[in-house]
Write an enzyme that holds these catalytic residues in place. Structure first.
Site, mmCIF file in Angstrom:
data_model
loop_
_atom_site.group_PDB
_atom_site.id
_atom_site.type_symbol
_atom_site.label_atom_id
_atom_site.label_comp_id
_atom_site.label_asym_id
_atom_site.label_seq_id
_atom_site.Cartn_x
_atom_site.Cartn_y
_atom_site.Cartn_z
ATOM 1 N N ARG A 122 89.570 101.344 104.775
ATOM 2 C CA ARG A 122 89.272 102.274 103.674
ATOM 3 C C ARG A 122 87.778 102.617 103.719
ATOM 4 O O ARG A 122 87.034 102.328 102.790
ATOM 5 C CB ARG A 122 89.650 101.646 102.333
ATOM 6 C CG ARG A 122 90.999 100.963 102.269
ATOM 7 C CD ARG A 122 92.162 101.894 102.359
ATOM 8 N NE ARG A 122 92.441 102.684 101.200
ATOM 9 C CZ ARG A 122 93.179 102.290 100.159
ATOM 10 N NH1 ARG A 122 93.682 101.093 100.132
ATOM 11 N NH2 ARG A 122 93.411 103.102 99.144
ATOM 12 N N GLN A 127 88.388 108.260 105.833
ATOM 13 C CA GLN A 127 88.934 108.799 104.585
ATOM 14 C C GLN A 127 90.055 109.824 104.796
ATOM 15 O O GLN A 127 91.053 109.812 104.096
ATOM 16 C CB GLN A 127 87.804 109.449 103.798
ATOM 17 C CG GLN A 127 87.804 109.055 102.360
ATOM 18 C CD GLN A 127 86.487 109.371 101.677
ATOM 19 O OE1 GLN A 127 85.604 110.010 102.248
ATOM 20 N NE2 GLN A 127 86.361 108.947 100.447
ATOM 21 N N ASP A 130 93.401 108.213 105.432
ATOM 22 C CA ASP A 130 93.788 107.158 104.500
ATOM 23 C C ASP A 130 95.097 107.519 103.789
ATOM 24 O O ASP A 130 95.116 108.127 102.723
ATOM 25 C CB ASP A 130 92.640 106.952 103.501
ATOM 26 C CG ASP A 130 92.897 105.808 102.550
ATOM 27 O OD1 ASP A 130 94.015 105.280 102.532
ATOM 28 O OD2 ASP A 130 91.965 105.451 101.813
ATOM 29 N N SER A 133 95.779 106.049 100.248
ATOM 30 C CA SER A 133 95.166 106.812 99.150
ATOM 31 C C SER A 133 95.886 108.130 98.901
ATOM 32 O O SER A 133 96.129 108.507 97.757
ATOM 33 C CB SER A 133 93.695 107.110 99.453
ATOM 34 O OG SER A 133 92.935 105.947 99.354
ATOM 35 N N TYR A 228 89.165 95.572 97.690
ATOM 36 C CA TYR A 228 90.439 95.226 97.042
ATOM 37 C C TYR A 228 90.239 94.122 96.012
ATOM 38 O O TYR A 228 89.290 93.327 96.104
ATOM 39 C CB TYR A 228 91.438 94.729 98.093
ATOM 40 C CG TYR A 228 91.972 95.827 98.974
ATOM 41 C CD1 TYR A 228 92.829 96.794 98.462
ATOM 42 C CD2 TYR A 228 91.622 95.898 100.309
ATOM 43 C CE1 TYR A 228 93.322 97.801 99.265
ATOM 44 C CE2 TYR A 228 92.107 96.909 101.124
ATOM 45 C CZ TYR A 228 92.968 97.857 100.594
ATOM 46 O OH TYR A 228 93.454 98.855 101.386
HETATM 47 P P1 NAD Z 1 95.517 98.577 95.292
HETATM 48 O O1 NAD Z 1 96.666 99.520 95.388
HETATM 49 O O2 NAD Z 1 95.442 97.406 96.185
HETATM 50 O O3 NAD Z 1 95.453 98.019 93.769
HETATM 51 C C1 NAD Z 1 95.523 98.906 92.675
HETATM 52 C C2 NAD Z 1 94.614 98.400 91.565
HETATM 53 O O4 NAD Z 1 95.171 97.233 90.974
HETATM 54 C C3 NAD Z 1 93.217 97.999 92.056
HETATM 55 O O5 NAD Z 1 92.258 98.767 91.368
HETATM 56 C C4 NAD Z 1 93.133 96.520 91.712
HETATM 57 O O6 NAD Z 1 91.838 96.115 91.336
HETATM 58 C C5 NAD Z 1 94.102 96.419 90.556
HETATM 59 N N1 NAD Z 1 94.590 95.077 90.220
HETATM 60 C C6 NAD Z 1 94.908 94.039 91.033
HETATM 61 N N2 NAD Z 1 95.344 92.978 90.309
HETATM 62 C C7 NAD Z 1 95.320 93.366 89.008
HETATM 63 C C8 NAD Z 1 95.671 92.740 87.786
HETATM 64 N N3 NAD Z 1 96.117 91.484 87.744
HETATM 65 N N4 NAD Z 1 95.525 93.450 86.646
HETATM 66 C C9 NAD Z 1 95.053 94.715 86.659
HETATM 67 N N5 NAD Z 1 94.716 95.373 87.776
HETATM 68 C C10 NAD Z 1 94.835 94.704 88.947
HETATM 69 O O7 NAD Z 1 94.132 99.326 95.399
HETATM 70 P P2 NAD Z 1 93.852 100.841 95.853
HETATM 71 O O8 NAD Z 1 94.109 101.730 94.709
HETATM 72 O O9 NAD Z 1 94.554 101.085 97.128
HETATM 73 O O10 NAD Z 1 92.310 100.822 96.113
HETATM 74 C C11 NAD Z 1 91.572 99.662 96.367
HETATM 75 C C12 NAD Z 1 90.127 99.988 96.471
HETATM 76 O O11 NAD Z 1 89.847 100.430 97.795
HETATM 77 C C13 NAD Z 1 89.656 101.135 95.619
HETATM 78 O O12 NAD Z 1 89.414 100.840 94.335
HETATM 79 C C14 NAD Z 1 88.408 101.535 96.346
HETATM 80 O O13 NAD Z 1 87.313 100.760 95.978
HETATM 81 C C15 NAD Z 1 88.749 101.252 97.761
HETATM 82 N N6 NAD Z 1 88.995 102.521 98.434
HETATM 83 C C16 NAD Z 1 88.006 103.011 99.220
HETATM 84 C C17 NAD Z 1 88.211 104.206 99.881
HETATM 85 C C18 NAD Z 1 87.138 104.768 100.770
HETATM 86 O O14 NAD Z 1 86.021 104.335 100.708
HETATM 87 N N7 NAD Z 1 87.470 105.695 101.612
HETATM 88 C C19 NAD Z 1 89.391 104.890 99.737
HETATM 89 C C20 NAD Z 1 90.390 104.356 98.908
HETATM 90 C C21 NAD Z 1 90.174 103.165 98.262
#
Ligand code: NAD
Length: 377
Positions: A122, A127, A130, A133, A228
């Site tokens: 990620r 991006q 991804d 996302s 994560y």
């Molecule tokens: P994910 O699908 O793994 O998780 C979804 C959300 O659930 C996350 O925000 C996580 O903190 C939350 N979560 C986990 N346990 C929990 C709990 N017990 N109660 C409440 N919430 C909880 O995560 P995602 O949406 O795929 O994204 C993860 C992170 O990756 C993003 O927030 C971001 O920082 C990063 N990301 C970076 C890029 C990039 O730089 N290109 C792109 C996408 C995501």
């Protein structure tokens, strides 16, 4: 190089790995693109448009697989398809690698290089590729639309001569990619939105979308180097559940998106919390396929509790907007292929020092090469 895009094996999968636009881009790079006839039917892309883009339809699945240098798919392949592929060929799809060790072994045995979309880093550079996302964003949107349709209420506040309708209350649990899009969608529809996430860095993002960030003191939570969430302890989960019970009880819609990468989803909504909710309220569990955030949710089923709460456990809710889910997913594939395309050789160059490749290439040269999945000696 021959790129083949078969029909999806999973019956309920409406998305495709190729659109006419991405087919055109792949043909321009130098691929010969073959696909199963009717590939885009369920996502509303016409065969004629694929043909105009240069796609050749091949109804002989076994022959097309055997001839392909590259296979693109949305979902993991049936294991028997892997043995039919050419040694040295490349396969790109979601693979659910944490739960599919037999599939990875089959890829290695067949000498097929398997790339897992879930494992693409990620990072800013990756991006455009991804797929987690691109799909999560549409899932967050679709969850709100689906919930709004089931809720026998309007979402926005309305001042009418017959009285004031108060805005619906929406609670989003997990404010990652899907959760943030769900917040934005619910806000656009006029709901009053609250959200919670265990990663404190998310608070500002939630607020910037006009939603309230729910504070629950869980002690040290943090996040991994990859951004994560870290798994909570059982004590932290219990604290979280207690802190959220009151908000669930006041909410008309609860959307759960809480995931911990590579592990089963945390159970954040218990039966007791559901029992405390209002009749007619709707819960959407976006983590239903990875174990479920909600105690009674079931993949592919709506569950209605004794007190009248509907729990939606759609295993692929982004499939309800399959046209756009396909558009962005196919663009993710095209970005990956463009990144690894060697213009001089007119072929893909899988360069092991590449950081993106290191992250997502699981099998290569007849072995499982990814350190997270390689058999421990
Ligand atoms: P994910 O699908 O793994 O998780 C979804 C959300 O659930 C996350 O925000 C996580 O903190 C939350 N979560 C986990 N346990 C929990 C709990 N017990 N109660 C409440 N919430 C909880 O995560 P995602 O949406 O795929 O994204 C993860 C992170 O990756 C993003 O927030 C971001 O920082 C990063 N990301 C970076 C890029 C990039 O730089 N290109 C792109 C996408 C995501």
């Amino acid at each position: 190089m021959i790129c083949y895009v078969p029909a999806e094996h999973a019956q309920a999968e409406p998305r495709a790995a190729l659109t006419p636009a991405t087919a055109q881009a792949l043909v321009k790079l130098g691929f010969t693109v073959q696909a199963a006839p009717g590939l885009g039917r369920a996502s509303h892309y016409a065969d004629a448009d694929y043909e105009k883009a240069g796609v050749v339809f091949n109804a002989d699945h076994a022959a097309a697989l055997a001839a392909a240098d590259l296979v693109l798919r949305v979902r993991k392949p049936p294991v028997e398809d892997i043995a039919r592929m050419k040694r040295g060929a490349l396969h790109l799809s979601f693979l659910d690698p944490f739960n599919e060790s037999a599939l990875l072994a089959a890829f290695a045995a067949a000498g097929v290089s398997a790339v897992s979309l879930e494992m693409i880093p990620r990072t800013t550079l990756a991006q455009k590729m991804d797929a987690l996302s691109s799909q999560a964003s549409l899932a967050g949107y679709a969850a709100v639309i689906e919930a709004a349709q089931r809720l026998r209420m309007a979402l926005p506040m309305m001042m009418t001569p017959a009285g004031t309708i108060m805005p619906a209350r929406v609670f989003i649990i997990g404010a990652g990619v899907a959760g943030l899009q769900a917040i934005a969608t619910a806000k656009r529809l006029g709901a009053r939105v609250e959200a919670f996430d265990t990663r404190p860095v998310v608070e500002e993002q939630v607020k910037s979308l006009g939603a309230k960030f729910v504070k629950i003191d869980l002690g040290e939570t943090g996040q991994t180097a990859g951004g994560y969430a870290k798994a909570l302890t059982p004590e932290q989960i219990a604290k979280q559940q207690a802190g959220m019970a009151k908000i669930c009880a006041q909410s008309d819609i609860v959307i759960t998106t809480a995931k911990v990468f590579g592990r089963p989803a945390p159970r954040v909504v218990t039966k007791a919390m559901l029992d405390g909710m209002k009749p007619g309220s709707v819960v959407v569990d976006l983590a239903v396929e990875s174990g479920g955030n909600v105690e009674s949710s079931r993949p592919g089923e709506d569950v209605i509790t004794a007190n009248g709460v509907t729990i939606i456990g759609h295993p692929c809710i982004e499939g309800t907007v399959a046209y756009h889910a396909t558009q962005v997913l196919a663009a993710n594939f095209a970005a990956w292929l463009t990144h690894f395309w060697d213009e001089k050789q007119k072929a893909l160059r899988l360069d092991p020092p590449d950081e993106i490749l290191k992250g997502c290439l699981l099998t290569h040269g007849g072995a499982i090469v990814h350190p997270q999945f390689a058999p421990k000696s």
